[in-house]
Write a protein that holds these residues in place. Sequence first.
Motif, PDB file in Angstrom:
ATOM      1  N   LEU A  44      -6.187  21.269  35.228  1.00 42.73           N
ATOM      2  CA  LEU A  44      -4.821  21.770  35.303  1.00 42.73           C
ATOM      3  C   LEU A  44      -4.224  21.940  33.910  1.00 42.73           C
ATOM      4  O   LEU A  44      -3.478  22.893  33.658  1.00 42.73           O
ATOM      5  N   ALA A  45      -4.561  21.037  33.005  1.00 37.86           N
ATOM      6  CA  ALA A  45      -4.053  21.134  31.640  1.00 37.86           C
ATOM      7  C   ALA A  45      -4.564  22.391  30.946  1.00 37.86           C
ATOM      8  O   ALA A  45      -3.897  22.937  30.055  1.00 37.86           O
ATOM      9  N   ALA A  46      -5.742  22.848  31.379  1.00 38.26           N
ATOM     10  CA  ALA A  46      -6.335  24.034  30.768  1.00 38.26           C
ATOM     11  C   ALA A  46      -5.934  25.324  31.477  1.00 38.26           C
ATOM     12  O   ALA A  46      -6.320  26.411  31.041  1.00 38.26           O
ATOM     13  N   THR A  47      -5.161  25.201  32.553  1.00 37.37           N
ATOM     14  CA  THR A  47      -4.752  26.382  33.322  1.00 37.37           C
ATOM     15  C   THR A  47      -3.589  27.089  32.639  1.00 37.37           C
ATOM     16  O   THR A  47      -2.605  26.457  32.240  1.00 37.37           O
ATOM     17  N   ALA A  93       1.443  23.490  38.569  1.00 34.54           N
ATOM     18  CA  ALA A  93       0.394  22.482  38.743  1.00 34.54           C
ATOM     19  C   ALA A  93      -0.076  22.421  40.191  1.00 34.54           C
ATOM     20  O   ALA A  93      -1.282  22.350  40.467  1.00 34.54           O
ATOM     21  N   LEU A  94       0.869  22.458  41.136  1.00 38.13           N
ATOM     22  CA  LEU A  94       0.510  22.409  42.550  1.00 38.13           C
ATOM     23  C   LEU A  94      -0.283  23.650  42.946  1.00 38.13           C
ATOM     24  O   LEU A  94      -1.260  23.561  43.708  1.00 38.13           O
ATOM     25  N   ASN A  95       0.142  24.807  42.452  1.00 35.07           N
ATOM     26  CA  ASN A  95      -0.585  26.043  42.751  1.00 35.07           C
ATOM     27  C   ASN A  95      -2.017  25.990  42.236  1.00 35.07           C
ATOM     28  O   ASN A  95      -2.964  26.352  42.937  1.00 35.07           O
ATOM     29  N   ALA A  96      -2.164  25.534  41.001  1.00 32.49           N
ATOM     30  CA  ALA A  96      -3.499  25.491  40.394  1.00 32.49           C
ATOM     31  C   ALA A  96      -4.382  24.450  41.079  1.00 32.49           C
ATOM     32  O   ALA A  96      -5.589  24.664  41.262  1.00 32.49           O
ATOM     33  N   ALA A  97      -3.793  23.322  41.459  1.00 32.33           N
ATOM     34  CA  ALA A  97      -4.569  22.276  42.134  1.00 32.33           C
ATOM     35  C   ALA A  97      -5.089  22.779  43.471  1.00 32.33           C
ATOM     36  O   ALA A  97      -6.258  22.539  43.827  1.00 32.33           O
ATOM     37  N   TYR A  98      -4.244  23.477  44.218  1.00 34.09           N
ATOM     38  CA  TYR A  98      -4.698  23.993  45.519  1.00 34.09           C
ATOM     39  C   TYR A  98      -5.763  25.069  45.323  1.00 34.09           C
ATOM     40  O   TYR A  98      -6.728  25.142  46.103  1.00 34.09           O
ATOM     41  N   ARG A  99      -5.614  25.903  44.311  1.00 31.74           N
ATOM     42  CA  ARG A  99      -6.616  26.952  44.089  1.00 31.74           C
ATOM     43  C   ARG A  99      -7.988  26.357  43.816  1.00 31.74           C
ATOM     44  O   ARG A  99      -9.011  26.959  44.164  1.00 31.74           O
TER      45      ARG A  99
END
Length: 544
Positions: A96-99, A492-498
């Motif tokens: 997530l930090a790299a997103t 963060a939530l969007n990237a985690a779900y993806r």
Amino acid sequence: MLRISILALLSMTTMAGAVDLKTTVLGNPTAYIPPQCYTKTEDKAGAVHNPCQTCHTYPRHPNYVRDADLQTEYAFPGPALENPWRNLFVDRRAELAATNSAEIRAYVRQDNYHDAAGGIALAAKLADPPADWDVNGNGAWDGYIPDVQFAFDDEGFDRRPDGSLTGWRAFAYQPLPGTFWPTNGSTDDVMIRLPEVFRQNADGVEDIATYKTNLAIVQALITRVDVAIEPTDEAAMGVDLDRDGKMGQAEVVKFAFAPLDGITMHWAGRAGVDGAELAAGLYPEGTEFVHSVRYIDPTPEGIQMAARLKELRYMVKTDWETYADLEETALAELKEDNAFPDRTKQFFGSSETGVPNTFGWRLQGFIEDATGDLRPQSFEETVFCVGCHGTLGVNDDSTFAFARKLGKEAYRGGWYHWTQKGLAGTPDRARADGSGDYAHYLRTNGAGDEFRANAEVIEAWLKAGKLPPEKEAALAEDIGPLILPSPERADALNAAYRMIVRDQSFTQGRDATIAPVDGTVWRELEQDQPTGIEEIAQPWYKRR
């Protein structure tokens, strides 16, 4: 005690990205028990938290599932004692930090429901379904074909490009506390559609006034309260809506249902002429719901629903169940649980035709594939949905949202889609005891989600675990600041779900957690282990 290793169960599933839509074998035999049920209700300091009350509570008649005792113990069958929802324990922080924020926002703003010409992409694909989607091999799709246009008029009615009605109508509601708050992972909406006969006047002609009247009658039956309506000609509807003994202009649908005393209600138009079944607390046979679950779009104007769908959920009432039928089903399940506590529930159906619950409804769903396009949910992924739309005390005829619909005081009487007006400015729902529903949840749970993983809510709304009076007062006027995440959390939530989408690991959990939640979620339980909750909380609604 029967114990089955979850690792062994997971080995039965397909590899990530290769989902078998034809199998009806459950890799996780308790896929119907949601991840939230594994929450540690006692923290390290000895404080007790009660998120369980949201679902497990004293029901309203004719829901005969009395499961409030589940607030006090983890009454799981043996195979469920080892937590199967392994996605809760994945550490996603480094990725997530790299997103890139711009990249993930561009992703959620892509419409994966409509095609380039504005048609429904999934419907076009289902017109000639791929072989690996066609469970019975007959060359046709035998389940629900998405037909919501997501083009709503000023009264919330969905319309086709030619202006005709699809029958779907959007409504606004206070989301169920916890998981369904956008700050915990997703935005969503719900649309209702009644069968054609409820959309027609007494002569069998489509009539929007008749349809609006019957929707108001449904609302009165489900909420068990009077419902305000625009001035309506009762003679044209064929029913005394306000029960004043005259066929005049009605501005309210009066709720009244005591059939043993000869008191009941009646449908308008053709449904009334045909004598369609009607009962308090129940939808008519053929009622449909569509529920889109979406990513979160942080825009300069505020948090909004994203164009990209995570899921499209559908349910239809296929059978009329009487009060006696419903009670018999609930008692039979209770007897089964008591006699065979380690026996898991059995489910039927398929990914193509959907999965029935035991109360007259069939559920089906579509979810993102690894590339972000929508595909049918597998049998197991659909069983996950049936777990909540069934044997829960909080349900009203197997549903959640419509009983929480906004009333006459709301914008457009509560008949609108969230794209027309967002959640900001929506007041807290008043509980039967007079307190605010969300305020009560914060006080009794000491957090804004079941997993107590939402630090943003805890830091902004709670002081030493308590809800300050000024915060409660603000919440009574506007729930938006509580349930809408910051842009950073949304990303963060969007990237985690993806990440879950790319792994296609929905059968291991679809909650967009960022860090492992070992501190607040059990990996393993003992059967009937106490939760530490000693006082069973009352429901938000008045018990009847």
